[in-house]
Design an enzyme around this catalytic site. Structure first.
Site, PDB file in Angstrom:
ATOM      1  CB  SER A 121      -0.850   0.529   1.295  1.00 39.86           C
ATOM      2  OG  SER A 121      -1.517   0.944   1.152  1.00 39.86           O
ATOM      3  CG  HIS A 144      -4.482  -0.992  -2.590  1.00 38.46           C
ATOM      4  ND1 HIS A 144      -4.988  -0.477  -2.178  1.00 38.46           N
ATOM      5  CD2 HIS A 144      -3.743  -2.201  -1.346  1.00 38.46           C
ATOM      6  CE1 HIS A 144      -4.773  -0.128  -0.673  1.00 38.46           C
ATOM      7  NE2 HIS A 144      -4.265  -1.349  -0.489  1.00 38.46           N
TER       8      HIS A 144
END
Length: 242
Positions: A121, A144
């Site tokens: 992330s 993501h």
């Protein structure tokens, strides 16, 4: 007099015993290896990156307000010639992660990162913020989109804000690594790679093949690269002085 001496000896024994127990509890060993004074500072970023919201005490966290003054101190300390960042993070606060990334990339001294275990992330921008990056063969990186939490209001303006924040992450990553913008977006928005989610999980060498990380390696390779970068910077400084 003898009683006082005996009492002092008992207190010293209790103190040493207590210290020994603490070492075993904290480190799982009785002796802490003492490293010689080094010109390279090691900074660890582990667990979840804590930003403006305090996380529960059972969470393993890295508080960004603790790291910011450390980065300033590293920049100002003339004895420190290089910075190695060890990363094993699940991600966390996006703005805190970007703040750390910007601070790391603005340091004038050579910087190297090693992704160990995971750099997920918002850990991705931090990993690429250094001059050179490594990833362990089995380490993973999850890419993501920026996600909503229960702390923001679900109105059109909020989604516009998230889009802009996402653009900040994308622009930072592509400007500090060799990955192409479209390729990074494809990984970010890929469907079916993560269970009930969108995004992509890449492992070790894949991160290098995509151009996200410079090289597969660990501590040995990172230290060799760091010493090389320090030598190069010293050479450039000497040329300027001459």
């Amino acid at each position: 007099m003898e009683k006082d001496i005996d009492k002092k000896e008992e207190q010293d024994e209790e103190k040493n015993s207590s210290s020994l127990v603490q070492k075993i509890q904290q480190l799982g060993q009785t002796n802490i290896p003492q490293a010689p004074e080094s010109n390279i500072h090691v900074l660890t970023i582990i667990g979840q990156i804590e930003g403006h919201i305090q996380l529960p005490p059972q969470n393993k966290t890295t508080k960004y307000e603790h790291l910011l003054p450390q980065l300033i101190a590293i920049e100002q300390n003339p004895k420190i010639e290089g910075l190695v960042i060890l990363l094993n993070t699940v991600g966390g606060d996006v703005e805190a992660g970007l703040a750390l990334s910007e601070m790391i990339t603005s340091i004038s001294k050579p910087t190297v990162s090693i992704v160990l275990g995971g750099g997920h992330s918002i850990g991705v921008p931090i990993a690429v913020a250094t001059d050179y990056s490594f990833i362990a063969p089995t380490a993973t990186m999850t890419i993501h989109p920026v996600r909503l939490t229960g702390l923001v209001i679900g109105v059109p303006q909020t989604f516009e804000y998230l889009d802009k924040m996402q653009d900040r992450v994308i622009n930072f990553v592509i400007s500090h690594s060799n990955i192409k913008e479209q390729q990074f977006k494809d990984l970010m928005f890929a469907k079916g790679n993560l269970t009930r989610d969108i995004g992509t999980n890449i492992v070790g060498r894949e991160a290098v093949e995509y151009g996200l990380i410079n090289r597969v390696g660990g501590v040995k390779e990172a230290m060799e690269k760091m010493n090389e970068l320090i030598s190069n910077q010293k050479g450039q400084t000497e040329q300027v002085i001459q």
